[in-house]
Scaffold this motif. Structure first.
Motif, PDB file in Angstrom:
ATOM      1  N   ASP A 132       0.856  -1.190   0.000  1.00 40.69           N
ATOM      2  CA  ASP A 132       0.000   0.000   0.000  1.00 40.69           C
ATOM      3  C   ASP A 132       0.888   1.234   0.000  1.00 40.69           C
ATOM      4  O   ASP A 132       1.681   1.432   0.917  1.00 40.69           O
ATOM      5  CB  ASP A 132      -0.893   0.018   1.241  1.00 40.69           C
ATOM      6  N   CYS A 133       0.765   2.044  -1.043  1.00 43.41           N
ATOM      7  CA  CYS A 133       1.615   3.228  -1.222  1.00 43.41           C
ATOM      8  C   CYS A 133       0.783   4.509  -1.113  1.00 43.41           C
ATOM      9  O   CYS A 133      -0.123   4.719  -1.902  1.00 43.41           O
ATOM     10  CB  CYS A 133       2.279   3.196  -2.601  1.00 43.41           C
ATOM     11  N   LYS A 134       1.120   5.326  -0.146  1.00 38.82           N
ATOM     12  CA  LYS A 134       0.497   6.646  -0.054  1.00 38.82           C
ATOM     13  C   LYS A 134       1.414   7.593  -0.819  1.00 38.82           C
ATOM     14  O   LYS A 134       2.375   8.135  -0.281  1.00 38.82           O
ATOM     15  CB  LYS A 134       0.341   7.084   1.395  1.00 38.82           C
ATOM     16  N   SER A 135       1.116   7.749  -2.115  1.00 38.07           N
ATOM     17  CA  SER A 135       2.016   8.467  -3.011  1.00 38.07           C
ATOM     18  C   SER A 135       1.234   9.056  -4.171  1.00 38.07           C
ATOM     19  O   SER A 135       0.244   8.486  -4.617  1.00 38.07           O
ATOM     20  CB  SER A 135       3.066   7.496  -3.555  1.00 38.07           C
ATOM     21  N   SER A 157      -2.349   2.242  -4.680  1.00 33.46           N
ATOM     22  CA  SER A 157      -2.380   3.623  -4.210  1.00 33.46           C
ATOM     23  C   SER A 157      -3.458   3.743  -3.140  1.00 33.46           C
ATOM     24  O   SER A 157      -4.598   3.326  -3.356  1.00 33.46           O
ATOM     25  CB  SER A 157      -2.687   4.559  -5.378  1.00 33.46           C
ATOM     26  N   VAL A 158      -3.095   4.287  -1.971  1.00 32.35           N
ATOM     27  CA  VAL A 158      -4.028   4.373  -0.841  1.00 32.35           C
ATOM     28  C   VAL A 158      -4.001   5.763  -0.209  1.00 32.35           C
ATOM     29  O   VAL A 158      -3.070   6.537  -0.442  1.00 32.35           O
ATOM     30  CB  VAL A 158      -3.689   3.313   0.234  1.00 32.35           C
ATOM     31  N   ASP A 159      -5.011   6.035   0.606  1.00 38.56           N
ATOM     32  CA  ASP A 159      -5.076   7.286   1.356  1.00 38.56           C
ATOM     33  C   ASP A 159      -4.596   7.117   2.798  1.00 38.56           C
ATOM     34  O   ASP A 159      -4.337   8.100   3.474  1.00 38.56           O
ATOM     35  CB  ASP A 159      -6.511   7.833   1.362  1.00 38.56           C
ATOM     36  N   HIS A 160      -4.519   5.886   3.287  1.00 39.53           N
ATOM     37  CA  HIS A 160      -4.065   5.629   4.658  1.00 39.53           C
ATOM     38  C   HIS A 160      -2.544   5.507   4.691  1.00 39.53           C
ATOM     39  O   HIS A 160      -1.900   5.454   3.632  1.00 39.53           O
ATOM     40  CB  HIS A 160      -4.755   4.380   5.223  1.00 39.53           C
ATOM     41  N   PRO A 179       1.235   4.108   4.644  1.00 41.78           N
ATOM     42  CA  PRO A 179       1.783   2.974   3.909  1.00 41.78           C
ATOM     43  C   PRO A 179       1.886   1.731   4.799  1.00 41.78           C
ATOM     44  O   PRO A 179       2.188   1.828   5.986  1.00 41.78           O
ATOM     45  CB  PRO A 179       3.182   3.428   3.500  1.00 41.78           C
TER      46      PRO A 179
END
Length: 124
Positions: free
Chosen positions: A12-15, A58-61, A63
């Motif tokens: 999970d990438c917050k990017s 791609s995530v909002d939380h 990584p």
């Protein structure tokens, strides 16, 4: 009876630049990059068919890394895992997000890998 097994390691990438993240993880893990992503939120890192998939999301939380467990019967697998102490967090796009007793999140998904039938665990 149903079948299941660990299928995918999801990073999970917050990017704002998932392609940059794909470049890093492909090099770090020795995987091939997905040539033409179908969905802007995901990147598949190609590796040997005998190994688990590695998927960037791609995530909002914050990584993190989570596992996907693939199964031919999502409700039965959720029931089995709940019996082991996991909790259902919610449903998302046809799969179920769960949490292990340790607090680790994971997903229960439909079969993802081509050798699922011959290599998954059988549960009664």
């Amino acid at each position: 009876m149903h079948k299941s097994r660990m299928a995918v390691v999801v990073i999970d990438c917050k990017s704002d630049d998932l392609d940059r993240e794909m470049e890093f993880w492909a090099e770090a893990l020795g995987r091939r990059r997905e040539a033409d992503p179908i969905d802007p939120k995901y990147r598949d890192l190609k590796g040997p068919a005998s190994e688990a998939r590695v998927l960037l999301q791609s995530v909002d939380h914050p990584p993190r890394v989570h596992l996907d467990i693939e199964t031919d019967d999502i409700p039965a697998e959720v029931e089995r895992l709940t019996g082991l102490g996991a909790n259902v967090v919610g449903d998302c796009k046809g799969w179920v997000v769960m949490e292990a007793p340790s607090g680790h999140r994971f997903c229960v998904v439909a079969p993802q890998r081509p050798d699922f039938e011959e290599n998954a665990n059988m549960w009664m």
